[in-house]
Design a protein around this motif. Structure first.
Motif, PDB file in Angstrom:
ATOM      1  N   GLN A 381     -15.399  16.146  -4.611  1.00 25.34           N
ATOM      2  CA  GLN A 381     -15.351  17.398  -3.884  1.00 25.34           C
ATOM      3  C   GLN A 381     -16.534  18.309  -4.224  1.00 25.34           C
ATOM      4  OE1 GLN A 381     -12.927  18.525  -1.342  1.00 25.34           O
ATOM      5  NE2 GLN A 381     -13.154  16.319  -1.382  1.00 25.34           N
ATOM      6  N   GLY A 382     -17.038  18.254  -5.457  1.00 26.63           N
ATOM      7  CA  GLY A 382     -18.230  19.023  -5.780  1.00 26.63           C
ATOM      8  C   GLY A 382     -19.416  18.587  -4.933  1.00 26.63           C
ATOM      9  N   LEU A 383     -19.556  17.269  -4.757  1.00 24.76           N
ATOM     10  CA  LEU A 383     -20.623  16.733  -3.916  1.00 24.76           C
ATOM     11  C   LEU A 383     -20.425  17.155  -2.467  1.00 24.76           C
ATOM     12  CD1 LEU A 383     -23.034  14.880  -3.300  1.00 24.76           C
ATOM     13  CD2 LEU A 383     -21.425  12.966  -3.212  1.00 24.76           C
ATOM     14  N   ALA A 384     -19.185  16.999  -1.962  1.00 28.58           N
ATOM     15  CA  ALA A 384     -18.916  17.329  -0.560  1.00 28.58           C
ATOM     16  C   ALA A 384     -19.198  18.797  -0.270  1.00 28.58           C
ATOM     17  CB  ALA A 384     -17.466  16.984  -0.220  1.00 28.58           C
ATOM     18  N   SER A 385     -18.723  19.687  -1.140  1.00 30.09           N
ATOM     19  CA  SER A 385     -18.936  21.114  -0.917  1.00 30.09           C
ATOM     20  C   SER A 385     -20.401  21.486  -1.088  1.00 30.09           C
ATOM     21  CB  SER A 385     -18.061  21.934  -1.864  1.00 30.09           C
ATOM     22  OG  SER A 385     -18.338  21.621  -3.209  1.00 30.09           O
ATOM     23  N   GLY A 386     -21.095  20.828  -2.043  1.00 32.59           N
ATOM     24  CA  GLY A 386     -22.519  21.085  -2.214  1.00 32.59           C
ATOM     25  C   GLY A 386     -23.326  20.681  -0.988  1.00 32.59           C
ATOM     26  N   LEU A 387     -22.946  19.550  -0.374  1.00 32.09           N
ATOM     27  CA  LEU A 387     -23.657  19.093   0.819  1.00 32.09           C
ATOM     28  C   LEU A 387     -23.503  20.065   1.976  1.00 32.09           C
ATOM     29  CD1 LEU A 387     -22.852  15.253   0.776  1.00 32.09           C
ATOM     30  CD2 LEU A 387     -25.119  16.296   0.537  1.00 32.09           C
ATOM     31  N   VAL A 388     -22.262  20.486   2.262  1.00 28.70           N
ATOM     32  CA  VAL A 388     -22.054  21.341   3.431  1.00 28.70           C
ATOM     33  C   VAL A 388     -22.625  22.736   3.193  1.00 28.70           C
ATOM     34  CG1 VAL A 388     -19.723  22.127   2.779  1.00 28.70           C
ATOM     35  CG2 VAL A 388     -20.398  22.002   5.196  1.00 28.70           C
ATOM     36  N   THR A 389     -22.510  23.257   1.957  1.00 28.50           N
ATOM     37  CA  THR A 389     -23.077  24.568   1.686  1.00 28.50           C
ATOM     38  C   THR A 389     -24.598  24.517   1.729  1.00 28.50           C
ATOM     39  OG1 THR A 389     -21.202  24.928   0.196  1.00 28.50           O
ATOM     40  CG2 THR A 389     -22.953  26.559   0.150  1.00 28.50           C
ATOM     41  N   SER A 390     -25.173  23.413   1.255  1.00 36.42           N
ATOM     42  CA  SER A 390     -26.619  23.246   1.331  1.00 36.42           C
ATOM     43  C   SER A 390     -27.079  23.165   2.778  1.00 36.42           C
ATOM     44  CB  SER A 390     -27.038  21.982   0.563  1.00 36.42           C
ATOM     45  OG  SER A 390     -28.436  21.840   0.552  1.00 36.42           O
ATOM     46  N   ALA A 391     -26.294  22.460   3.616  1.00 35.78           N
ATOM     47  CA  ALA A 391     -26.637  22.372   5.037  1.00 35.78           C
ATOM     48  C   ALA A 391     -26.673  23.763   5.666  1.00 35.78           C
ATOM     49  CB  ALA A 391     -25.625  21.484   5.762  1.00 35.78           C
ATOM     50  N   VAL A 392     -25.724  24.616   5.294  1.00 39.54           N
ATOM     51  CA  VAL A 392     -25.681  25.971   5.843  1.00 39.54           C
ATOM     52  C   VAL A 392     -26.885  26.779   5.375  1.00 39.54           C
ATOM     53  CG1 VAL A 392     -24.430  28.162   5.744  1.00 39.54           C
ATOM     54  CG2 VAL A 392     -23.181  26.032   6.157  1.00 39.54           C
ATOM     55  N   GLN A 393     -27.239  26.699   4.085  1.00 43.11           N
ATOM     56  CA  GLN A 393     -28.354  27.490   3.571  1.00 43.11           C
ATOM     57  C   GLN A 393     -29.697  27.023   4.149  1.00 43.11           C
ATOM     58  OE1 GLN A 393     -28.103  30.289   1.809  1.00 43.11           O
ATOM     59  NE2 GLN A 393     -25.890  30.036   2.030  1.00 43.11           N
ATOM     60  N   VAL A 394     -29.883  25.704   4.206  1.00 42.69           N
ATOM     61  CA  VAL A 394     -31.121  25.191   4.801  1.00 42.69           C
ATOM     62  C   VAL A 394     -31.168  25.550   6.284  1.00 42.69           C
ATOM     63  CG1 VAL A 394     -32.409  23.098   5.358  1.00 42.69           C
ATOM     64  CG2 VAL A 394     -31.374  23.356   3.101  1.00 42.69           C
ATOM     65  N   GLY A 395     -30.010  25.468   6.954  1.00 44.05           N
ATOM     66  CA  GLY A 395     -29.961  25.863   8.352  1.00 44.05           C
ATOM     67  C   GLY A 395     -30.315  27.321   8.546  1.00 44.05           C
ATOM     68  N   ALA A 396     -29.874  28.172   7.615  1.00 48.55           N
ATOM     69  CA  ALA A 396     -30.224  29.590   7.704  1.00 48.55           C
ATOM     70  C   ALA A 396     -31.740  29.769   7.629  1.00 48.55           C
ATOM     71  CB  ALA A 396     -29.542  30.370   6.585  1.00 48.55           C
ATOM     72  N   GLY A 397     -32.376  29.054   6.700  1.00 46.12           N
ATOM     73  CA  GLY A 397     -33.835  29.154   6.594  1.00 46.12           C
ATOM     74  C   GLY A 397     -34.541  28.664   7.846  1.00 46.12           C
ATOM     75  N   ILE A 398     -34.071  27.542   8.386  1.00 41.67           N
ATOM     76  CA  ILE A 398     -34.677  27.002   9.611  1.00 41.67           C
ATOM     77  C   ILE A 398     -34.485  27.972  10.771  1.00 41.67           C
ATOM     78  CG2 ILE A 398     -34.505  25.152  11.329  1.00 41.67           C
ATOM     79  CD1 ILE A 398     -33.770  23.261   9.036  1.00 41.67           C
ATOM     80  N   GLY A 399     -33.258  28.480  10.913  1.00 42.83           N
ATOM     81  CA  GLY A 399     -32.977  29.372  12.030  1.00 42.83           C
ATOM     82  C   GLY A 399     -33.824  30.626  12.015  1.00 42.83           C
ATOM     83  N   VAL A 400     -33.920  31.273  10.848  1.00 41.88           N
ATOM     84  CA  VAL A 400     -34.714  32.493  10.750  1.00 41.88           C
ATOM     85  C   VAL A 400     -36.186  32.189  11.036  1.00 41.88           C
ATOM     86  CG1 VAL A 400     -35.548  34.270   9.154  1.00 41.88           C
ATOM     87  CG2 VAL A 400     -33.122  33.665   9.198  1.00 41.88           C
ATOM     88  N   ALA A 401     -36.708  31.102  10.465  1.00 33.10           N
ATOM     89  CA  ALA A 401     -38.124  30.766  10.669  1.00 33.10           C
ATOM     90  C   ALA A 401     -38.425  30.447  12.135  1.00 33.10           C
ATOM     91  CB  ALA A 401     -38.499  29.582   9.779  1.00 33.10           C
ATOM     92  N   VAL A 402     -37.555  29.648  12.760  1.00 34.43           N
ATOM     93  CA  VAL A 402     -37.792  29.264  14.153  1.00 34.43           C
ATOM     94  C   VAL A 402     -37.694  30.472  15.080  1.00 34.43           C
ATOM     95  CG1 VAL A 402     -36.858  27.934  16.090  1.00 34.43           C
ATOM     96  CG2 VAL A 402     -37.109  26.868  13.846  1.00 34.43           C
ATOM     97  N   LEU A 403     -36.656  31.283  14.907  1.00 36.01           N
ATOM     98  CA  LEU A 403     -36.489  32.424  15.809  1.00 36.01           C
ATOM     99  C   LEU A 403     -37.584  33.469  15.598  1.00 36.01           C
ATOM    100  CD1 LEU A 403     -32.631  32.964  15.964  1.00 36.01           C
ATOM    101  CD2 LEU A 403     -34.103  31.467  17.299  1.00 36.01           C
TER     102      LEU A 403
END
Length: 460
Positions: A381-403
């Motif tokens: 579960q530590g791995l699973a939660s780390g993956l999805v939270t990391s996806a959200v944080q990286v997505g935030a960086g991508i979204g802000v940069a692209v927009l």
């Protein structure tokens, strides 16, 4: 209510309070930056890193945080990281040197990256799979989703008094959680022997994600190339390790992969849109910082109401339909901002868009989290939660940069905002498609839990 149920509820409140603080700290600096710059005579380059330093460290250390939680104990990691978070917050409020302030923000980002996966893993191992876990994850999602908006409001209020209060705000809350948590949060245990720590893999993925988020923030192609080299090296390392940081075999799960890709698109859409919307409200409509924060309150309320209902809706409709519908509704709210012009009326134009966006946000985020963590057994579960939270944080960086890049293309600033809103809506639609197609894949068989019989999993 039985004593064990009351203890589980208290544990959930404390864990979600900590995650709320992590999320809120992403936005607390935004309104306070001009006051900090004026008071300490800091250049814009230093002020920028008060925000991006936290985000870069948060996104870069998440996978490492999930692995450490699995190896060394989730409660122990949660408490230690939260203590560091509180200490860095206190130090930031007392310091007056620009780069020392940046250092405290980086330390807080690392602490948040260690806190969030441990907290999510503690929730999923405290509540049995099924309706109770779904409701608990809905509350968790609510805490994370509303933290950003709450940070905008709190920052506007506190900065009017003194910007240092923005740094001090998390300290008493974190100390209260630290005082009560050992009594109500279960210690848990790590199944099986402790394997060796994958230092090479941890260094490669952490450095790769750090450089990737930095490259997106600064539009630095050299850093981007180095990031891809490190991430490629990470894959090569994980293929050869007997005890890898991220066993690549977990991505054979279509549900896990799809949930994380949809979560990345979700963050690109909603965090990127919030970044543009705040600039639009202040730059085009002339809202003050406080008025901007208060104007977002209805969206936060819509998220609260929908997230409270999300568990029941997921049980009725299933994860696939709930996640896809939530992302579609979220996208509709974003696209409604295309109606706004140089003098958009709040009651007839902005308010409906904010409420619609909040409803979709409050439904899609819990659905994606449940799908992601439900794809791996309790000892991962530590791995699973780390993956999805990391996806959200990286997505935030991508979204802000692209927009931000999209906004700069049209000659007219107003056309730039509209192009950014359209791009954010496209991210949300992409996430809806990914969730609807990918989450129809049923989760792989779960290993039986030693202390209880796992109930029937949520239908797809």
């Amino acid at each position: 209510m039985m004593r064990s149920d009351r203890r589980a509820t208290a544990a959930l409140v404390l864990l979600c309070t900590a995650v709320f603080l992590d999320s809120m700290d992403l936005s607390l600096m935004g309104v306070a930056l001009p006051a900090i710059g004026t008071d300490l005579a800091l250049p814009d380059s230093t002020l920028q890193w008060l925000m991006s330093g936290y985000a870069v460290a948060y996104g870069g250390f998440l996978l490492l945080g999930g692995r450490l939680a699995d190896l060394f104990g989730r409660r122990r990691m949660f408490l230690a990281a939260l203590a560091v978070f509180a200490a860095a917050s206190l130090a930031g409020g007392l310091l007056s040197d620009g780069w020392l302030l940046v250092a405290t923000r980086v330390v807080k980002g690392i602490a948040a990256a260690l806190t969030a996966p441990a907290a999510l893993a503690l929730i999923t191992t405290t509540f049995a799979e099924g309706p109770r876990r779904n409701r608990a994850l809905g509350v968790y999602a609510l805490a994370g989703a509303t933290g950003y908006s709450a940070g905008l409001i709190a920052s506007g209020l506190l900065t009017q008094v003194n910007w240092r209060l923005v740094f001090f705000l998390p300290v008493p809350v974190a100390l209260l959680v630290l005082a009560v948590a050992p009594r109500v949060i279960p210690a848990g245990r790590t199944d099986g022997p402790r394997t060796g720590f994958d230092a090479a893999g941890a260094g490669a993925v952490t450095g790769g994600v750090l450089l990737l988020v930095y490259a997106l923030t600064e539009t630095n192609w050299l850093a981007g190339g180095a990031a891809f080299l490190l991430l490629g090296g990470f894959v090569a390392i994980e293929r050869r390790r007997r005890d890898p940081l991220v066993p690549l075999g977990v991505f054979r799960s279509g549900r896990l992969t799809s949930a994380n890709l949809a979560a990345l698109a979700w963050a690109c859409a909603t965090i990127g849109w919030q970044f543009v919307a705040v600039l639009y409200l202040q730059g085009v409509l002339g809202y003050s910082a406080l008025a901007t924060g208060l104007g977002i309150v209805p969206m936060g309320l819509a998220i609260v109401v929908t997230a409270n209902l999300a568990g029941g809706l997921i049980g009725r409709w299933g994860l696939r339909r709930s996640a896809a519908l939530g992302l579609l509704v979220q996208g509709a709210g974003i696209l409604l901002f295309l109606r706004a012009g140089a003098s958009g009326d709040y009651a007839t134009v902005l308010l409906p868009a904010l409420i619609v966006h909040g409803v979709g946000n409050g439904l899609s985020f819990p659905s994606l989290n449940i799908a992601a963590v439900g794809s791996l057994p309790d000892d991962r579960q530590g791995l699973a939660s780390g993956l999805v939270t990391s996806a959200v944080q990286v997505g935030a960086g991508i979204g802000v940069a692209v927009l931000a890049a999209v906004m700069a293309i049209p000659a007219s600033p107003l056309d730039g905002y509209r192009a950014a809103f359209l791009s954010a809506g496209a991210f949300s639609l992409l996430g809806a498609f990914t969730a609807y197609v990918g989450l129809r894949v049923r989760a792989e068989p779960r290993a039986p839990e030693p202390t209880r019989t796992a109930p029937t999993s949520t239908r797809a």
